[in-house]
Write an enzyme that holds these catalytic residues in place. Structure first.
Site, short mmCIF file in Angstrom:
data_model
loop_
_atom_site.label_atom_id
_atom_site.label_comp_id
_atom_site.label_asym_id
_atom_site.label_seq_id
_atom_site.Cartn_x
_atom_site.Cartn_y
_atom_site.Cartn_z
N ASP A 241 3.04 5.91 14.13
CA ASP A 241 3.38 5.44 12.78
C ASP A 241 4.68 4.64 12.87
O ASP A 241 5.70 5.18 13.33
CB ASP A 241 3.54 6.67 11.86
CG ASP A 241 3.73 6.30 10.40
OD1 ASP A 241 4.32 5.23 10.13
OD2 ASP A 241 3.31 7.10 9.54
N TYR B 2 5.32 -5.89 -2.77
CA TYR B 2 4.83 -6.51 -1.53
C TYR B 2 5.62 -7.79 -1.22
O TYR B 2 6.11 -7.98 -0.11
CB TYR B 2 3.34 -6.81 -1.67
CG TYR B 2 2.75 -7.41 -0.42
CD1 TYR B 2 2.60 -6.64 0.74
CD2 TYR B 2 2.37 -8.74 -0.38
CE1 TYR B 2 2.07 -7.20 1.89
CE2 TYR B 2 1.83 -9.29 0.77
CZ TYR B 2 1.68 -8.52 1.90
OH TYR B 2 1.17 -9.06 3.05
N1 LIG Z 1 -4.75 -9.64 4.36
C1 LIG Z 1 -3.93 -10.53 3.82
O1 LIG Z 1 -4.29 -11.27 2.87
C2 LIG Z 1 -2.55 -10.71 4.37
C3 LIG Z 1 -1.86 -11.89 4.03
C4 LIG Z 1 -0.57 -12.08 4.52
C5 LIG Z 1 -0.01 -11.13 5.33
N2 LIG Z 1 -0.69 -10.00 5.65
C6 LIG Z 1 -0.03 -9.03 6.51
O2 LIG Z 1 -0.74 -8.94 7.72
C7 LIG Z 1 -0.60 -7.63 8.25
C8 LIG Z 1 -1.96 -7.03 8.51
O3 LIG Z 1 -2.66 -7.00 7.28
P1 LIG Z 1 -4.23 -6.71 7.20
O4 LIG Z 1 -4.70 -7.33 5.96
O5 LIG Z 1 -4.85 -7.04 8.50
O6 LIG Z 1 -4.20 -5.14 6.98
P2 LIG Z 1 -5.32 -4.03 7.28
O7 LIG Z 1 -5.11 -3.00 6.21
O8 LIG Z 1 -6.67 -4.63 7.43
O9 LIG Z 1 -4.85 -3.45 8.68
C9 LIG Z 1 -3.55 -2.91 8.79
C10 LIG Z 1 -3.48 -2.01 9.99
O10 LIG Z 1 -2.14 -1.49 10.04
C11 LIG Z 1 -2.23 -0.08 10.22
N3 LIG Z 1 -1.06 0.57 9.63
C12 LIG Z 1 -0.77 0.70 8.31
N4 LIG Z 1 0.34 1.41 8.16
C13 LIG Z 1 0.77 1.75 9.40
C14 LIG Z 1 1.87 2.49 9.89
N5 LIG Z 1 2.74 3.08 9.07
N6 LIG Z 1 2.02 2.62 11.22
C15 LIG Z 1 1.12 2.06 12.07
N7 LIG Z 1 0.05 1.38 11.66
C16 LIG Z 1 -0.12 1.21 10.34
C17 LIG Z 1 -3.50 0.34 9.54
O11 LIG Z 1 -3.96 1.59 10.02
C18 LIG Z 1 -4.43 -0.82 9.89
O12 LIG Z 1 -5.08 -0.61 11.11
C19 LIG Z 1 0.23 -6.84 7.25
O13 LIG Z 1 1.59 -6.89 7.61
C20 LIG Z 1 0.00 -7.62 5.96
O14 LIG Z 1 1.04 -7.44 5.05
C21 LIG Z 1 -1.96 -9.77 5.19
#
Ligand SMILES: NC(=O)c1ccc[n+]([C@@H]2O[C@H](COP(=O)([O-])OP(=O)(O)OC[C@H]3O[C@@H](n4cnc5c(N)ncnc54)[C@H](O)[C@@H]3O)[C@@H](O)[C@H]2O)c1
Length: 274
Positions: free
Chosen positions: A83, A178
């Site tokens: 984590d 966020y």
């Molecule tokens: N999806 C979008 O539209 C988007 C856009 C811009 C930025 N982001 C950023 O990209 C990154 C990934 O997003 P995503 O959409 O792929 O998310 P997702 O929810 O599909 O995957 C996130 C992963 O991070 C893991 N995770 C969450 N909290 C955690 C913790 N405390 N310790 C370790 N692992 C942890 C989860 O288990 C999961 O496997 C994030 O930082 C998100 O803010 C996402």
């Protein structure tokens, strides 16, 4: 993108009759990717493995499946359940990485919470959700980077790539926790770039636009409006997938970006220009 298919594409044609297969761009490097078990993080892991990295796949949920995918494509990977908000977890993950692969060259701070968060007026955002966004997205980036620092220094330099978001650049409404957390990630990127330049550690950010990930698919009600609106606001009018993000991350981890630090690369199909 699957590891094997990208490896196949690392071919340069230097003459019409001749073809040289080059070494993968990041051959011999070791990359840690937080939140690598799903979504954008998973795609980054597969892509960095295809580019030659040994990848430490860190996730709060068991990331074994991604490590197995990399191994099946001929790459090297270590799954670590950890984590990012727990300092001891991050230190243990770095210890496991150095024990397995001998060091660390690249850290990708990708773990984050997004799609599960309340999308609404700021006065309705629960305080514990505000704390969660700050904990995972901000404190997690701080703790992972701090844990990796001695190992990056021991290599004589390295790369940190922080996954931010265009919400911080645009000032997207109705996601104050966020957008604020990703604004902090952008500020950390700049401040750490200045602080770590003399160590040869380059710190940059990638800011994706709205991306259809596993997290988004699991929270359809929460993100329905955003998903509908996103393609229409782009120069390139289509949905964005995790594979759209990986090229910018690989570039910022590679020798091609050796004189770039403190910067943010926007990957959003041309929705926000800066
Ligand atoms: N999806 C979008 O539209 C988007 C856009 C811009 C930025 N982001 C950023 O990209 C990154 C990934 O997003 P995503 O959409 O792929 O998310 P997702 O929810 O599909 O995957 C996130 C992963 O991070 C893991 N995770 C969450 N909290 C955690 C913790 N405390 N310790 C370790 N692992 C942890 C989860 O288990 C999961 O496997 C994030 O930082 C998100 O803010 C996402």
């Amino acid at each position: 993108m699957r590891a094997a298919s990208l490896k196949d594409s690392v071919v340069s044609r230097c003459a019409a009759t001749e073809c040289i297969v080059t070494q993968p761009e990041l051959s011999g490097q070791v990359a840690l990717v937080t939140g690598g078990g799903a979504g954008i993080g998973r795609s980054i892991c597969l892509d960095l493995a295809a580019a030659g990295c040994a990848v430490v796949v860190i996730d709060r949920a068991d990331p074994t499946a991604v490590a197995e995918e990399i191994a099946a494509g001929g790459g090297r990977a270590l799954p670590v359940t950890a984590d990012v908000t727990v300092e001891g977890d991050m230190r243990a993950a770095v210890d496991s990485a150095t024990a397995e692969f001998g060091g660390i060259d690249v850290l990708v701070n990708n773990a984050g919470v997004f799609a599960s968060l309340t999308n609404g007026p700021f006065e309705e955002i629960p305080v514990d959700e505000w704390r969660l966004a700050m904990d995972v997205n901000v404190l997690g980036t701080f703790l992972a980077t701090r844990a990796a620092l001695p190992a990056l220094r021991a290599r004589g330099g390295g790369r940190v790539v922080n996954i931010a978001s265009t919400t911080a650049l645009k000032g997207t409404a109705f996601l104050l926790h966020y957008a604020s957390s990703k604004g902090a990630v952008l500020a950390m990127t700049k401040a750490l770039a200045r602080e770590l330049g003399d160590d040869g550690i380059l710190v940059n950010a990638v800011a994706p636009g709205f991306t259809v990930t596993s997290g988004v698919e699991s929270n359809p009600g929460q993100v329905a409006g955003m998903r509908d609106r996103a393609p229409g606001g782009r120069v390139l009018r289509r949905e964005m997938s995790p594979d759209d993000v990986v090229g910018a991350v690989r570039f910022l981890a590679s020798p091609s970006s050796a004189f770039i630090t403190g910067q943010t690369v926007v990957v959003d199909g041309g929705a926000y220009f800066h």
